[in-house]
Every structure is written in structure tokens, then in C-alpha cells.
Motif scaffolding. Structure first.
Motif, mmCIF file in Angstrom:
data_model
loop_
_atom_site.group_PDB
_atom_site.id
_atom_site.type_symbol
_atom_site.label_atom_id
_atom_site.label_comp_id
_atom_site.label_asym_id
_atom_site.label_seq_id
_atom_site.Cartn_x
_atom_site.Cartn_y
_atom_site.Cartn_z
ATOM 1 N N ARG A 413 0.829 -1.203 0.000
ATOM 2 C CA ARG A 413 0.000 0.000 0.000
ATOM 3 C C ARG A 413 0.867 1.258 0.000
ATOM 4 N NH1 ARG A 413 -5.450 -0.100 1.714
ATOM 5 N NH2 ARG A 413 -6.320 -2.188 1.961
ATOM 6 N N ARG A 414 1.896 1.256 0.802
ATOM 7 C CA ARG A 414 2.782 2.426 0.841
ATOM 8 C C ARG A 414 3.457 2.630 -0.515
ATOM 9 N NH1 ARG A 414 3.009 4.531 5.717
ATOM 10 N NH2 ARG A 414 2.674 3.231 7.572
ATOM 11 N N LYS A 415 3.859 1.543 -1.134
ATOM 12 C CA LYS A 415 4.536 1.645 -2.423
ATOM 13 C C LYS A 415 3.585 2.195 -3.490
ATOM 14 C CE LYS A 415 7.136 -1.110 -5.799
ATOM 15 N NZ LYS A 415 8.401 -0.345 -5.686
ATOM 16 N N ILE A 416 2.380 1.654 -3.544
ATOM 17 C CA ILE A 416 1.411 2.104 -4.550
ATOM 18 C C ILE A 416 1.063 3.567 -4.357
ATOM 19 C CG2 ILE A 416 -0.989 1.847 -5.310
ATOM 20 C CD1 ILE A 416 0.900 -0.279 -6.415
ATOM 21 N N LEU A 417 0.868 3.966 -3.112
ATOM 22 C CA LEU A 417 0.491 5.347 -2.843
ATOM 23 C C LEU A 417 1.621 6.309 -3.193
ATOM 24 C CD1 LEU A 417 -2.008 6.755 -1.813
ATOM 25 C CD2 LEU A 417 -1.110 6.591 0.501
ATOM 26 N N ALA A 418 2.849 5.894 -2.938
ATOM 27 C CA ALA A 418 3.989 6.772 -3.191
ATOM 28 C C ALA A 418 4.389 6.810 -4.652
ATOM 29 C CB ALA A 418 5.185 6.319 -2.343
ATOM 30 N N VAL A 453 -0.941 12.658 7.122
ATOM 31 C CA VAL A 453 -2.115 12.100 7.782
ATOM 32 C C VAL A 453 -2.960 11.285 6.808
ATOM 33 C CG1 VAL A 453 -4.360 12.783 8.704
ATOM 34 C CG2 VAL A 453 -2.268 13.752 9.662
ATOM 35 N N VAL A 454 -3.216 11.836 5.642
ATOM 36 C CA VAL A 454 -4.019 11.127 4.647
ATOM 37 C C VAL A 454 -3.324 9.838 4.233
ATOM 38 C CG1 VAL A 454 -4.960 11.235 2.305
ATOM 39 C CG2 VAL A 454 -5.150 13.215 3.815
ATOM 40 N N THR A 455 -2.018 9.893 4.075
ATOM 41 C CA THR A 455 -1.266 8.699 3.713
ATOM 42 C C THR A 455 -1.512 7.571 4.703
ATOM 43 O OG1 THR A 455 0.476 9.946 2.597
ATOM 44 C CG2 THR A 455 1.045 7.740 3.391
ATOM 45 N N GLU A 456 -1.417 7.876 5.995
ATOM 46 C CA GLU A 456 -1.579 6.832 7.007
ATOM 47 C C GLU A 456 -3.015 6.312 7.053
ATOM 48 O OE1 GLU A 456 0.921 5.320 8.546
ATOM 49 O OE2 GLU A 456 2.107 6.642 7.257
ATOM 50 N N LEU A 457 -3.985 7.175 6.860
ATOM 51 C CA LEU A 457 -5.376 6.718 6.824
ATOM 52 C C LEU A 457 -5.595 5.765 5.651
ATOM 53 C CD1 LEU A 457 -7.386 9.957 7.662
ATOM 54 C CD2 LEU A 457 -7.289 7.877 9.042
ATOM 55 N N VAL A 458 -5.050 6.128 4.503
ATOM 56 C CA VAL A 458 -5.267 5.321 3.303
ATOM 57 C C VAL A 458 -4.566 3.971 3.402
ATOM 58 C CG1 VAL A 458 -4.847 5.179 0.822
ATOM 59 C CG2 VAL A 458 -5.684 7.312 1.818
ATOM 60 N N VAL A 459 -3.323 3.958 3.848
ATOM 61 C CA VAL A 459 -2.592 2.690 3.854
ATOM 62 C C VAL A 459 -3.160 1.724 4.882
ATOM 63 C CG1 VAL A 459 -0.453 3.717 3.004
ATOM 64 C CG2 VAL A 459 -0.799 3.462 5.476
ATOM 65 N N HIS A 460 -3.875 2.226 5.889
ATOM 66 C CA HIS A 460 -4.450 1.345 6.897
ATOM 67 C C HIS A 460 -5.947 1.113 6.684
ATOM 68 C CE1 HIS A 460 -0.773 2.653 9.155
ATOM 69 N NE2 HIS A 460 -0.775 1.376 9.434
ATOM 70 N N PHE A 461 -6.492 1.583 5.572
ATOM 71 C CA PHE A 461 -7.938 1.477 5.384
ATOM 72 C C PHE A 461 -8.319 0.020 5.131
ATOM 73 C CE2 PHE A 461 -12.108 3.137 4.164
ATOM 74 C CZ PHE A 461 -12.190 4.186 5.068
ATOM 75 N N THR A 573 -8.923 5.517 -1.710
ATOM 76 C CA THR A 573 -8.803 4.266 -0.959
ATOM 77 C C THR A 573 -9.158 3.067 -1.814
ATOM 78 O OG1 THR A 573 -11.064 4.481 -0.085
ATOM 79 C CG2 THR A 573 -9.260 5.358 1.273
ATOM 80 N N SER A 574 -10.101 3.241 -2.714
ATOM 81 C CA SER A 574 -10.527 2.118 -3.563
ATOM 82 C C SER A 574 -9.421 1.632 -4.495
ATOM 83 C CB SER A 574 -11.774 2.533 -4.353
ATOM 84 O OG SER A 574 -12.150 1.557 -5.274
ATOM 85 N N PRO A 575 -8.800 2.493 -5.316
ATOM 86 C CA PRO A 575 -7.724 1.995 -6.177
ATOM 87 C C PRO A 575 -6.485 1.556 -5.409
ATOM 88 C CG PRO A 575 -7.956 4.374 -6.424
ATOM 89 C CD PRO A 575 -9.138 3.896 -5.634
ATOM 90 N N VAL A 576 -6.212 2.178 -4.269
ATOM 91 C CA VAL A 576 -5.069 1.723 -3.477
ATOM 92 C C VAL A 576 -5.292 0.292 -3.021
ATOM 93 C CG1 VAL A 576 -3.855 2.007 -1.281
ATOM 94 C CG2 VAL A 576 -4.263 3.986 -2.738
ATOM 95 N N ALA A 577 -6.505 -0.011 -2.561
ATOM 96 C CA ALA A 577 -6.811 -1.380 -2.140
ATOM 97 C C ALA A 577 -6.653 -2.349 -3.307
ATOM 98 C CB ALA A 577 -8.230 -1.446 -1.583
ATOM 99 N N ALA A 578 -7.190 -1.976 -4.451
ATOM 100 C CA ALA A 578 -7.126 -2.876 -5.604
ATOM 101 C C ALA A 578 -5.697 -3.078 -6.085
ATOM 102 C CB ALA A 578 -7.989 -2.320 -6.733
ATOM 103 N N LYS A 579 -4.966 -1.994 -6.247
ATOM 104 C CA LYS A 579 -3.614 -2.109 -6.796
ATOM 105 C C LYS A 579 -2.627 -2.697 -5.786
ATOM 106 C CE LYS A 579 -2.487 -1.279 -10.196
ATOM 107 N NZ LYS A 579 -2.496 -2.162 -11.392
ATOM 108 N N ALA A 580 -2.783 -2.340 -4.514
ATOM 109 C CA ALA A 580 -1.821 -2.805 -3.523
ATOM 110 C C ALA A 580 -2.071 -4.242 -3.105
ATOM 111 C CB ALA A 580 -1.862 -1.893 -2.299
ATOM 112 N N VAL A 581 -3.332 -4.589 -2.904
ATOM 113 C CA VAL A 581 -3.648 -5.924 -2.422
ATOM 114 C C VAL A 581 -3.714 -6.911 -3.581
ATOM 115 C CG1 VAL A 581 -5.339 -7.347 -1.208
ATOM 116 C CG2 VAL A 581 -4.825 -5.043 -0.385
#
Length: 981
Positions: A413-418, A453-461, A573-581
Motif C-alpha cells: 500500500r505504501r509503495k502504490i500510494l507513493a 495524515v491522509v497517507t496513514e489513513l489510506v494505507v491502513h484502510f 482508498t478504492s484503487p489503493v486497495a485494488a492495486k496494492a492488495v
């Protein structure tokens, strides 16, 4: 409502058209399917193999045969009293190439285009180079390189009187306002375009001028003038190149290297795919334009229901679904009388990924999901919980990676977001930062602190997204948001906690009444840096374009800003979940890759029978007509590949020994860091590497055809080609040593060489023989898993969906392998043979060819037709299993009125199956006293097995398993008197 009894999914493309689908309708009818279920039929990018890159919502795809072919297909369906469900794509359109007229319109006219608000574009980017423009990240290399190489060219379209920029198959229009500057070599032609602006009122005049230009340009003088203009912009001279560059800089787009998109794209994409642009279907005019064809086809009786793709990508899934439901309920009165639905409701399901325990919201007014949740449930049910810990330990030992999927997912998740969705993260942050600046108490919250803050919320969603109502999180939303909030609080420095709490409020918490310090329309600096011709009266409305409630265009208040920020957050949060997971961690973590599937959590290894029953009962109560699937066009492994790999959970020690033995056996074939033999290998720095090698062996075990002989060199090579295609995608999706973004071709080739070496003909007496023998040993376990999975899908509450070709064994891998042509002639021939030979039990002895699965599908669907109300409305009753082998059985009943159907299946049978057994069937005497406790109404009734000639007799309340499963690993019991198929 017309509810399908069952569906079969067709993947349509130019190689399998609507006419090709029509040719299979008689087969579908013989199989017992009530509705064909088609991939998107709207016009997609030329050559699309899936149809999700829609370029024209208004036409049935000509590559599929167009509307006339659709009518022929439906006519054939109606002859067999069958219906049609179609897949629709409201979230995004294909924007690569030059085929999307809506996208071309905004490239040409910018914010003043007729379709400027059809796409989710941030016209007010903080980047001055993108203000009033869209990023066009379609170049294969850096802009300067491509310009210098002469690959970007000015061209003239004679039939349209239009100047365009060409780059391979991509076409970018030149704004007519710039034609006078372009046409300096022909001032007499340029006069027709002088004085033009981008205002909508001027656009018709531009069209007239282009028509006149097209006529003049056909003359000898006109042709000469056009040639002179093009020569003046030729990129092969410094002067021409500079002039071309200046022209490009004036356009409403900025041509850029495709790699810039992750950091700078200023429009919403589908996940991180820069050729798919997000559509603002929440706007009424966009909703109507994008659904007009579907509504017309429905009213004309050509389609009977819809499947909505990726509903979580939309700004407001709830409002969208409610609006679509309302429109679908208005239309039946206009349909042909014979096709009108009794209560006005139309079948309507959504593609939605649900986490364990996450409910589909009932207020959406949909009939359920497309079945990923069921696929997850039944897939987990096939796994032995006793295998979880030893297999996790084995994975960690072999690879040195974490035994916890959750840890792997967090890293991903961190990698995808960054790296992949940084631009989207910035967009959310900007929305919140603007909101912070509007209040005295938060004006000092910095952009950077909000971004942390947003980063941490998203990666832990923990789920795809939330669905606030009126800008406030519901209790259900709060359950998941609070998990992310607690995890973010633990990850962040204390100094950021005050920002975190405030951001949590803005993202749907209940805010106290607070008057903002000020709400400037736009700063003076922003006004000065905008392109003058893009200043319009609706600029203030555009500032808050990012998702108004359906049917509304609110003024830029704090409430609308807050809702916009919530939407942007949810669309992140939706694409992060899909791409990261799904597209990263699932290719990194390999405890058992049978759990690494769309909609599944590989960290959840197994599901108990009781939990499976609970899921079915919840589905029956809330969404009794939801789809039930075990294979899709998106699956990473075919349903029978997963079923066989799942069998390894029952023999973890044997699998561990086998895996290590194979790794040792193939050690000499490993490649070094440079991809060659004989190199020094240290610290796992070899190709493919321990994790990729372990997942490769699982894949080979899962997809090895039951009828493939190791001596069949051609057959083994064909399989290796398919596995190599999977391997390349798996390695790039894992994003460890190679990726789509930056491919390491040397490593990829070394991995492919390793694969072809271990299955080379000279290994037939070594690894190949061992692989084939191992598959032979676990094959019966895998087959029992498959037949269990098949029967549960066909008899559980909901609408069973078959993916094309999976009526036989499905040993496919990830796309495009799972979209290969289906041999319908073979299936039609075998179906006729099956019908002639009797029940499925007659096919068990030859189970390897898959006919037993086909026979079960046909017989179960026949029963659903004979007893339609039993399966459409019948209660779901879990049945208690008792005795020494109770954990190896699952049983339940469907009940409506006085009718019953009892489903029984063998599960986790490794301890019961003889090592020498060649058939997927437990010897009856091994069941001992294991029995099912029948409902009281069945104590005195005669039952027979719909899948065999067996007629087990109950002893009072108890039905002995040794009788019920004497001839088949699964049974479907009904009363005497039900007509046999």
C-alpha cells in the motif's frame, strides 16, 4: 422482477462476436442456463479484448457486429425463452488513441468544451503548466526526446478541414483559435479563423470555418498552402521543431511521457491506468448520455438486466444505484408486453469487493453483487485450517519474507500510494488543505502535514471505501474508518495527531457549527496565472467540480467542499486497495496462492462450515438474488486451479518436503544476477529467486492438465508458454525486481529460461516425471474440491453464474489466459453424450476429462428449472453432521412449501482417501457412523440422488453418509416424484 435462474458469461470481442455468441445459444439452452451474460457491448477501443475501454456509449460495438448482430443474438435467445444481462461501464472510458469523441472535444476546447464536465478533470491545477489543461501522458519517452526524434507531428485531416497533432495512433486536435498562428504561410485561409475564442458561442463558427477550409484545401492552391504550413512545422528542422513546440504549448493539453502520470495527472483515472479516464456519471446529463443506449435497448426488449462494473469508482455509488434503479423501474411499461416484468423491477447487480463482515448496503436498491464474495467464501471453505501455520512457516523459511499477508499488504500500500497514485494523493490533500485554510482554527495546518495524515489513513484502510450520507459517516462506515484512524494514530508522530483528528472530522465526522474565517472565490494569484482565454463565468462552480450530489450544483460552501474531499478520499482508498492488495501483495505472498484471488484476503486462510452457512444465510436474507461465481474474466487462477492448490492445505508436510526437493533438484538451473549459468549466487540473488520459484511450483501443480503426459513434448511446451505468460505478469505485478513501470528484461528472460529449462524434454525423467506424479496423487483431492465448489455454487441462495468454458475443468491462469477461445463444439458433443448415458455418476470413472463436472452442472441447472421457486425463494437450512468424520462433510437443505433439496459434499478428504485411489471418492466404509440430521419433514420421505441412481434411506432422523455418498463425492437429494432430467 425477472430473476435469472442462472447465467453464463460471454467475453465478447472481434474474435468472438455477438453472432458467435448466438451460435452457442442452443448449447446454453441444453445446459440449462436461463440468461446469457455479456461483457460490455458498447463501442470500445479498436481491438479491445474486454470492452471496458469504452469510447462511445451510444453505439453497439461494430467489432461485435453492431446492433443488428445484437438483435440476431437476442432473437435466438428469445426462441429458447432466454434473456440477456449486459455489463455496463459507468465509471470510465478509454481515452488513449483518437476514438473517443468526448475526450477529443475537451482536448480541443478545454474547459469550454461541451464535454468538459463529463470527465473528472481538475481544471485548476496548482501547476501553472496544467492550469486550464489536461495532462496527456501518452508519450513513450520524454517529451523532448520524442519531439527531437520527429515522432510528434502536425498533420492535416482533409476530410474534416482540421489540423491535429499525430503521435503514432494517438491524435490530439489543435484548437481552432490557434489556426491563424498555424496558418501564417496562408493568411488568406487564416482569416476565416481570426477573432475566434474558446467560448461555446464561437465553436459553431469554428466548425463552419473548418468546412470551408476543407473545400478550399482541395484546390491546387489550397493543397500547396497546406503543404507549406506542414513544412513550416516539420520537426526535422530546428525552426520547425520550435514552432511546433510553441503550438503545443498553447493547446488545452500538455503532451508528456507516460511515466509522469503517477505524479502529475490532473484527471481521475481507472486505478493507475492512464488510458482510462474517470467519467462524472453523478452529473445528470452525463448519466443520461452514458446510459441512453442501454435504456433504449431495454425498452425495446433486447436486454433484461445490467451488471455495473466497478461501482466503487463512482463519486456516489448509493446515489448512482438509486438513480439507475429508478430509471430501470420507469422503463418496463415501454417494453414489449411479453417482456414486461411483473412488479416493475429489473435485475441489477454491481461489481463490489466486500471485506469479511462488510455488508452490501441495502439502501442501494440493487439485487446483490456479481459474486466475488461467494467466490471468496467457497474458496476459503476448501482450505484445511490445520495447514495455515505450517505453510506460513514454510513460506517464511524458504523466502525470508514475512509469514503475515497483512504486513506484505501494508508495504505494498505504501509503495502504490507513493509511486503509482501520488497525484491522486496530492489531489485529496489539496482539497483538505483548501478546507483548512478557510477556518481560523486550522489555517496553519500545512499541506505536508495533511498529506502525512491522509497517507496513514489510506494505507491502513481496511475496506475499499466509505459511503457517507449527507457528508456524515454512517455507523457502518465508522466501524471501518475507526480502524484506519486508530492505526494511523499509532503510526504518526504525536505532533500530527491534532491534524489527524481534524481530517477525520472533515472526512465524515460530525462537525460543530463553525463560521469559516473567509471563503475567497479564488486567490488573485490564481486569477493572474490562468490562461486568459479560459476565464469563464462558471470558474467558481468548477472549483468545486469534484462530485456534487446527483442532480445538484451547490455553491462553493464548506459543506460542498467537505463532500468533495470525502469523495476524493474514497476514490483514492478504492484503487489503493485494488492495486496494492490484488495487483501487488497477492503476487508477493505465496503461503498458498489459491487464496490470492480477486475479492479474497490471503491472510484469511480458511472458513469453517459454520461460517460458510452464516454467509449463505446472510445472503439469503439480504440479497437472495445476488450472483454466485467461482470464475470470472478477472480471476488470477481458474476455479479448478485454485481447488487443486487448496488441496495442498490438507498435506502441508508432504508439500513442504516436495517443494524443497524440487528446489534442490532444480538448483543447477538457476540463473545468476546477470541471467546466466555458473555465476556466483549469494543471498538469494538469483533468478527467479526463492519466492518466485515457490509460486511457480504451486502454479505448475495447479494448472498441469490431468491428461498431459510428461512425454508429450509439444503439450508440455504449450503449457510452459502459458505459464511463462502468467509468470511475466506475476513478476511485474509484484514490483520487486521488475515492474511494468521499469521492466528488468534480463531478469524476466532469466526467469523464463529457468521455467523452460525445468520442463525441457531432457527433464522428463526428472522434475517433469515428479511433477506429473505429484499432480496424479493430489488430483482426486483437487477434483473433490472442484465438485464441492461446483455444487455449492449451483444450490446456494443466489443466481449461479458460469464463466465461459468452465463447465469442464478450468485450469486457466490470469488474463489473457482466462479469455482463451472456448471449444463449444466439444462441449456440445460431450453434453449430448452425457444426456444419453444418464446421471453424472456415470462419468466419475473418467473424471479426468471433466465430463463429470459438466454433467453435474447440467443436472443441477435442470433441477433449478424443475423446482424454480425452491431455489429462487426457498429457505436455506444448515444441516447438522454428526459422527467420527463429521468435519469432512458439509450439508444443507433448500426448503419451500413441502419441497426440499438436500446438498451434501465431501470436504478435506485427504485422511479418508486411499493413497492408491484413482477416483475422487471416499470408500463408503471409511465414513463409519457419520450421518446428517435431516429436517423432521424428511424423516419418512423417500429420497433419491439427482446426480446418481443412488436412493439412500434415512434411519429416522439420520441419513448415513456412507449411503448418501456411496457413488459420488457430492449428492443432491430430492424426493421421489420430482421428474428426472
Amino acid at each position: 422482477m425477472t430473476v435469472p435462474r442462472s447465467t453464463l458469461r460471454f467475453q465478447l470481442h472481434k474474435g468472438f462476436t455477438l453472432d458467435d455468441a448466438a451460435a452457442q445459444v442452443d448449447y446454453l439452452a441444453s445446459l440449462g442456463v436461463s440468461h446469457a451474460y455479456a461483457s460490455p457491448i458498447t463501442t470500445a477501443t479498436s481491438g479491445s479484448t474486454h470492452g471496458y475501454d469504452v469510447v462511445d456509449y451510444a453505439r453497439v460495438n461494430p467489432e461485435l457486429g453492431g446492433e443488428e448482430a445484437l438483435r440476431r443474438f437476442v432473437e435466438k435467445l428469445r426462441e429458447h425463452e432466454m434473456g440477456l444481462i449486459v455489463d455496463i461501464v459507468p465509471n470510465h472510458m478509454g481515452v488513449g488513441g483518437a476514438e473517443n469523441a468526448w475526450w477529443q472535444d475537451i482536448l480541443e476546447w478545454g474547459r469550454h468544451a461541451a464535454h468538459a464536465h463529463f470527465f473528472d478533470v481538475d481544471w485548476h491545477s496548482p501547476d501553472p503548466a496544467l492550469r486550464g489543461k489536461v495532462l496527456a501522458p501518452f508519450l513513450g519517452a520524454a517529451y523532448g526526446e520524442e519531439l527531437q526524434a520527429g515522432k510528434i507531428k502536425l498533420a492535416y485531416r482533409a476530410d474534416e478541414g482540421r489540423f491535429v497533432i499525430e503521435y503514432y495512433s494517438n491524435v490530439f486536435p489543435v484548437c481552432p483559435v490557434d489556426y491563424p498562428a498555424v496558418m501564417q504561410e496562408a493568411p488568406e485561409l487564416a482569416q476565416r479563423f481570426s477573432g475566434l475564442t474558446t467560448q461555446p458561442a464561437d465553436q459553431p463558427r469554428a466548425a463552419d470555418a473548418r468546412t470551408a477550409l476543407a473545400t478550399i484545401a482541395q484546390t491546387e492552391d489550397g493543397q500547396a498552402a497546406i503543404e507549406a504550413i506542414l513544412a513550416a512545422h516539420a520537426p526535422d528542422t530546428p525552426t520547425g521543431r520550435e514552432r511546433l513546440h510553441r503550438l503545443l504549448e498553447r493547446q488545452h493539453y500538455r503532451l508528456a511521457w507516460w511515466r509522469t502520470a503517477a505524479d502529475e495527472v490532473n484527471w481521475r483515472r481507472f486505478f493507475d491506468v492512464s488510458t482510462l479516464g474517470g467519467v462524472r456519471v453523478e452529473r445528470p446529463e452525463v448519466f443520461e448520455a452514458s446510459h441512453a443506449l442501454i435504456f433504449r435497448l431495454f425498452t425495446e426488449g433486447l436486454i433484461d438486466g445490467v451488471r455495473v462494473d466497478h461501482v466503487d469508482g463512482l463519486a456516489e455509488p448509493r446515489e448512482y444505484s438509486q438513480r439507475l434503479r429508478a430509471r430501470l423501474e420507469e422503463l418496463p411499461a415501454q417494453r414489449p408486453e411479453a417482456l414486461r416484468h411483473g412488479n416493475g423491477r429489473t435485475y441489477f447487480v454491481v461489481e463490489k469487493i466486500l471485506a469479511r463482515g462488510e455488508p452490501l448496503r441495502r439502501d442501494w436498491q440493487v439485487d446483490g453483487t456479481t459474486g466475488y464474495d461467494f467466490m471468496n467464501d467457497v474458496g476459503a471453505l476448501l482450505h484445511d485450517p490445520d495447514g495455515a501455520q505450517p505453510l506460513a512457516a514454510l513460506w517464511a523459511e524458504l523466502t525470508g519474507r514475512s509469514s503475515s499477508f497483512a504486513e506484505e499488504a501494508l508495504i505494498a500500500r505504501r509503495k502504490i500510494l507513493a509511486e503509482n497514485l501520488a497525484a491522486e494523493l496530492d489531489r485529496v490533500t489539496r482539497a483538505l488543505h483548501r478546507f483548512a485554510r478557510d477556518a481560523q482554527t486550522t489555517r496553519d495546518f500545512t499541506f505536508t502535514s495533511i498529506r502525512r495524515v491522509v497517507t496513514e489513513l489510506v494505507v491502513h484502510f481496511p475496506v475499499y471505501r466509505i459511503y457517507p450520507v449527507g457528508g456524515v459517516r454512517s455507523a457502518e462506515d465508522e466501524r471501518y474508518f475507526s480502524q484506519a484512524l486508530d492505526a494511523a494514530r499509532a503510526s504518526l508522530a504525536r505532533a500530527d495527531h491534532v491534524v489527524l483528528e481534524q481530517v477525520a472530522q472533515w472526512l465524515g465526522g460530525k462537525l460543530p457549527d463553525e463560521a469559516p474565517a473567509s471563503q475567497p472565490e479564488r486567490s488573485e494569484r490564481s486569477e493572474r496565472t490562468e490562461c486568459p482565454r479560459d476565464r469563464t463565468a462558471d470558474r467558481n462552480r468548477d472549483r468545486n467540480h469534484a462530485q456534487a450530489p446527483a442532480g445538484q450544483n451547490p455553491p462553493p460552501t464548506s459543506g460542498s467542499q467537505r463532500r468533495a474531499a470525502q469523495t476524493l478520499f474514497s476514490q483514492l482508498t478504492s484503487p489503493v486497495a485494488a492495486k496494492a492488495v490484488e495487483d501487488t501483495a497477492c503476487y508477493r505472498y505465496g503461503r498458498l496462492i489459491s487464496r490470492n484471488e480477486v475479492g479474497a484476503d490471503p491472510g484469511e486462510f480458511s472458513l469453517s462450515v459454520e461460517q460458510f452457512h452464516d454467509g449463505n444465510q446472510e445472503r439469503f436474507t439480504a440479497f437472495p438474488h445476488a450472483m454466485l461465481c467461482t470464475a470470472t474474466h478477472d480471476h488470477k487462477r481458474g476455479e479448478d486451479v485454485r481447488a487443486r492448490i487448496a488441496a495442498l492445505s490438507q498435506i502441508p508436510d508432504e508439500w513442504a518436503a516436495t517443494l524443497k526437493q524440487w528446489s534442490t533438484l532444480n538448483t543447477p538451473l538457476r540463473r545468476g544476477p546477470e541471467g546466466g549459468h555458473g555465476e556466483t549466487i549469494t543471498n538469494g540473488d538469483w533468478s527467479p529467486g526463492p519466492a518466485a520459484e515457490a509460486m511457480l511450483y504451486q502454479t505448475l501443480v495447479g494448472c498441469w492438465p490431468l491428461t498431459l503426459d510428461p512425454d508429450d513434448a509439444a503439450g508440455v511446451h504449450e503449457l510452459a508458454e502459458r505459464v511463462a505468460q502468467w509468470q511475466l505478469k506475476a513478476l511485474r505485478e509484484a514490483k520487486l525486481r521488475t515492474s511494468w513501470f521499469a521492466p528488468d528484461e534480463a531478469y524476466e528472460n532469466a526467469c523464463k529460461d529457468f521455467l523452460f529449462d525445468i520442463v525441457a524434454p531432457q527433464r522428463r525423467e526428472g522434475f517433469l516425471r515428479e511433477l506429473s506424479a505429484f499432480v496424479g496423487r493430489i488430483g482426486p483431492l483437487g477434483a473433490m474440491n472442484s465438485l464441492q465448489q461446483t455444487l455449492l455454487r449451483l444450490t446456494s441462495p443466489g443466481v449461479p453464474d458460469l464463466y465461459q468454458g468452465t463447465e469442464l475443468w478450468d485450469f486457466s491462469l490470469v488474463d489473457p489466459d482466462n479469455r482463451r477461445p472456448v471449444d463449444y463444439d466439444q462441449r456440445r458433443e460431450w453434453l449430448a453424450d452425457i444426456e444419453a448415458k444418464g446421471p453424472p455418476s456415470e462419468q466419475l470413472a473418467n473424471w479426468r476429462d471433466g465430463r463429470v463436472k459438466l454433467a453435474i452442472v447440467r443436472r443441477a441447472l435442470a433441477l433449478r428449472k424443475h423446482c424454480e421457486s425452491l431455489f429462487a425463494q426457498g429457505d436455506y437450512i444448515p444441516l447438522k453432521v454428526e459422527g467420527e468424520q463429521a468435519k469432512h462433510v458439509i450439508a444443507y437443505a433448500r426448503h419451500a412449501g413441502s419441497a426440499y433439496a438436500v446438498t451434501i459434499a465431501t470436504r478435506l478428504a485427504a485422511p479418508l482417501l486411499d493413497a492408491t485411489s484413482d477416483v475422487p471418492l471416499v470408500d463408503p466404509h471409511k465414513w463409519g457412523d457419520t450421518s446428517i440430521v435431516l429436517p423432521e419433514a424428511l424423516h419418512s420421505r423417500a429420497l433419491f440422488d439427482w446426480l446418481s441412481q443412488n436412493a439412500p434411506k434415512a434411519e429416522g432422523a439420520r441419513l448415513l453418509i456412507r449411503d448418501a455418498l456411496a457413488v459420488m463425492p457430492v449428492a443432491l437429494l430430492v424426493e421421489e416424484g420430482v421428474p428426472k432430467a
